[in-house]
Design an enzyme around this catalytic site. Structure first.
Site, PDB file in Angstrom:
ATOM      1  N   CYS A 298     165.767 121.808  14.424  1.00  0.00           N
ATOM      2  CA  CYS A 298     166.909 122.055  15.291  1.00  0.00           C
ATOM      3  C   CYS A 298     166.841 121.311  16.548  1.00  0.00           C
ATOM      4  O   CYS A 298     167.811 121.470  17.442  1.00  0.00           O
ATOM      5  CB  CYS A 298     167.194 123.503  15.155  1.00  0.00           C
ATOM      6  SG  CYS A 298     165.915 124.327  16.525  1.00  0.00           S
TER       7      CYS A 298
ATOM      8  N   CYS B  31     161.259 121.707  18.199  1.00  0.00           N
ATOM      9  CA  CYS B  31     161.605 121.912  16.912  1.00  0.00           C
ATOM     10  C   CYS B  31     162.117 120.852  16.020  1.00  0.00           C
ATOM     11  O   CYS B  31     163.081 120.011  16.625  1.00  0.00           O
ATOM     12  CB  CYS B  31     162.445 123.216  16.831  1.00  0.00           C
ATOM     13  SG  CYS B  31     162.854 123.492  15.006  1.00  0.00           S
TER      14      CYS B  31
ATOM     15  N   ASP C 112     150.972 120.220  14.391  1.00  0.00           N
ATOM     16  CA  ASP C 112     150.536 118.770  14.693  1.00  0.00           C
ATOM     17  C   ASP C 112     151.606 117.905  13.833  1.00  0.00           C
ATOM     18  O   ASP C 112     151.957 116.788  14.204  1.00  0.00           O
ATOM     19  CB  ASP C 112     149.255 118.338  14.585  1.00  0.00           C
ATOM     20  CG  ASP C 112     148.343 118.966  15.510  1.00  0.00           C
ATOM     21  OD1 ASP C 112     148.651 119.352  16.708  1.00  0.00           O
ATOM     22  OD2 ASP C 112     147.071 119.378  15.045  1.00  0.00           O
TER      23      ASP C 112
ATOM     24  N   CYS D  95     165.464 128.755  15.599  1.00  0.00           N
ATOM     25  CA  CYS D  95     165.692 128.563  14.176  1.00  0.00           C
ATOM     26  C   CYS D  95     164.738 129.338  13.208  1.00  0.00           C
ATOM     27  O   CYS D  95     165.022 129.454  12.087  1.00  0.00           O
ATOM     28  CB  CYS D  95     166.228 127.205  13.997  1.00  0.00           C
ATOM     29  SG  CYS D  95     164.836 126.032  13.374  1.00  0.00           S
TER      30      CYS D  95
ATOM     31  N   GLU E 143     152.031 108.167  20.152  1.00  0.00           N
ATOM     32  CA  GLU E 143     152.120 108.300  21.474  1.00  0.00           C
ATOM     33  C   GLU E 143     151.603 107.289  22.508  1.00  0.00           C
ATOM     34  O   GLU E 143     150.424 106.747  22.052  1.00  0.00           O
ATOM     35  CB  GLU E 143     151.308 109.485  21.993  1.00  0.00           C
ATOM     36  CG  GLU E 143     151.677 110.912  21.231  1.00  0.00           C
ATOM     37  CD  GLU E 143     150.660 111.988  21.673  1.00  0.00           C
ATOM     38  OE1 GLU E 143     150.130 112.027  22.600  1.00  0.00           O
ATOM     39  OE2 GLU E 143     150.143 112.738  20.746  1.00  0.00           O
TER      40      GLU E 143
ATOM     41  N   ASP F 201     150.333 111.648  15.044  1.00  0.00           N
ATOM     42  CA  ASP F 201     150.378 112.696  16.416  1.00  0.00           C
ATOM     43  C   ASP F 201     148.830 112.722  16.489  1.00  0.00           C
ATOM     44  O   ASP F 201     148.060 113.076  15.684  1.00  0.00           O
ATOM     45  CB  ASP F 201     150.812 113.872  16.479  1.00  0.00           C
ATOM     46  CG  ASP F 201     150.595 114.634  17.573  1.00  0.00           C
ATOM     47  OD1 ASP F 201     150.549 114.236  18.599  1.00  0.00           O
ATOM     48  OD2 ASP F 201     150.234 115.849  17.396  1.00  0.00           O
TER      49      ASP F 201
ATOM     50  N   CYS G  66     159.530 127.934  15.287  1.00  0.00           N
ATOM     51  CA  CYS G  66     160.620 127.564  16.369  1.00  0.00           C
ATOM     52  C   CYS G  66     161.222 128.968  16.713  1.00  0.00           C
ATOM     53  O   CYS G  66     161.598 129.940  15.780  1.00  0.00           O
ATOM     54  CB  CYS G  66     161.618 126.853  15.819  1.00  0.00           C
ATOM     55  SG  CYS G  66     163.374 126.649  16.684  1.00  0.00           S
TER      56      CYS G  66
HETATM   57 ZN   LIG Z   1     164.377 125.192  15.352  1.00  0.00          ZN
END
Ligand SMILES: [Zn+2]
Length: 405
Positions: A343, A340, A369, A362, A273, A183, A359
């Site tokens: 999850c 995230c 990054d 979760c 990317e 990234d 997150c």
């Molecule tokens: Zn999560």
């Protein structure tokens, strides 16, 4: 494979002045050729490279355009060829004029038969170019192959020659190493899905302050003296800004080269990317989808520079990959920074700060990054249809796509 070698030229004052002249002629040919192409398009017509080159050859015999003949003729043809390519790639209306202030002079000798290189001592080489005669350059590394063409350009007050060289090496077989996601970070320059963070200051605080002062002096001078007066001093300030920017640019180029080589040496698949068009028109605001992704507070200038340099990094990466048996896969960067990795919940609020991802669904926490790099890795593996550790195996099973040298 084709590769590039760049050397610092040691022009005599006469050669430097002549190079400026050639650059100016090529710039005029570019601008005139572009104007002509637009003129044709307005009438619903089209003019080709072949016709434009014929007209330039004709104009050279006209006493009023005799100055055209001062430039090596191949450099003019190459300029028109580049123009045609630019118009094909970006569209005739998007191709930019080359202004004297904005565009550094650059011209190419496309014919290897007109370029003769020899080494004259341990530290010096000599290249013979049409109309220039012998030119000395700093021999900092071997050529390592047959020359295909040469480009002369000025960068921050110094002149360079870049040779395109066929090094005779075949593309490397797949190296069978594990995949990785990369990234373009906000808090650091480059973040990897294995948790690694690589950064370097491209601009020292002193340089940043100096750049700011110079910019201020330039705009003040424009305000006080207007466009016509005080232009000598302004040219000096511009040259100083150019030198500083060149130094920063070289530092960044070193960093991305080292980074690219390290990635493809240690990995069989590097997922990054895709370059967004938006990045090329450097907006500082970020987007709704990725708030503040282009906004930098602490890392300010560094981040802006790397953001612009992403295209250059991708080129280096793909070039290096062919030598080290790695593949580069580009994925859509949308949502990678707010998803995230644990999850898959997508929420902009999960990005607590430039560095912290927590997150909201979760509670999973990671470096922001690195979390993005993991998402990029997952997206790339999904695109290539390769399971996590299967890359080495599947790469060996499949015939490599571009194996021919
Ligand atoms: Zn999560």
């Amino acid at each position: 494979m084709l590769t590039g070698r760049r050397y610092l030229l040691a022009f005599t004052p006469e050669q430097a002045a002549y190079a400026e002249t050639v650059g100016a002629i090529c710039r005029t040919v570019w601008n005139t050729g572009l104007e002509q192409r637009r003129e044709y398009r307005r009438r619903g017509a089209f003019i080709s490279y072949v016709e434009q080159a014929r007209q330039v050859a004709e104009a050279k015999r006209d006493p009023d355009c005799g100055w055209l003949a001062d430039a090596p003729s191949h450099t003019l043809q190459q300029t028109l060829r580049d123009l045609e390519q630019a118009c094909k790639t970006h569209g005739t209306w998007k191709v930019r004029w080359r202004s004297k202030a904005r565009t550094a002079p650059s011209f190419r000798f496309p014919d290897p038969d007109q370029i003769a290189v020899r080494r004259v001592s341990r530290r010096w080489g000599e290249v013979r170019l049409p109309k220039f005669g012998p030119v000395r350059f700093r021999w900092t590394r071997p050529l390592g192959g047959a020359i295909r063409n040469a480009t002369v350009s000025r960068d921050g007050g110094r002149w360079y020659i870049s040779f395109c060289v066929e090094d005779g090496l075949a593309e490397a077989a797949p190296n069978g190493k594990p995949p990785i996601g990369v990234d373009r970070g906000v808090a650091v320059a480059i973040a990897r899905s294995d948790g690694g963070l690589d950064d370097r200051a491209f601009v020292t605080p002193g340089e940043a302050a100096r750049l700011r002062r110079l910019q201020q002096r330039l705009s003040r001078s424009l305000r006080v003296h207007g466009r016509n007066r005080g232009s000598n001093r302004r040219d000096e300030v511009r040259a100083e800004i150019g030198r500083l920017n060149a130094r920063i640019r070289h530092r960044r180029a070193d960093f991305v080269t080292q980074e690219a080589v390290r990635l493809v040496r240690d990995h069989g698949l590097v997922i990054v990317e895709r370059l967004r068009i938006k990045d090329m028109t450097a907006s500082a605001k970020g987007t709704v989808e990725q708030p503040g992704r282009n906004v930098r507070q602490k890392a300010g200038l560094n981040r802006a520079i790397l953001s612009k340099g992403w295209g250059g990094f991708l080129l280096k990466l793909e070039h290096a990959a062919r030598y080290h048996g790695a593949k580069v896969e580009k994925v859509n960067p949308a949502y990678t920074s707010q998803t995230c990795h644990a999850c898959k919940h997508v929420a902009p609020e999960s990005r607590e700060s430039q560095a912290v991802f927590r997150c909201v669904a979760c509670g999973h926490q990671d470096h922001a990054d690195v979390n993005a790099a993991k998402n990029i890795l997952a997206a790339g593996l999904a695109v290539t249809g390769r399971g996590d550790l299967a890359v080495g195996r599947s790469a060996k099973r499949q015939p490599p796509e571009r194996h021919a040298a």
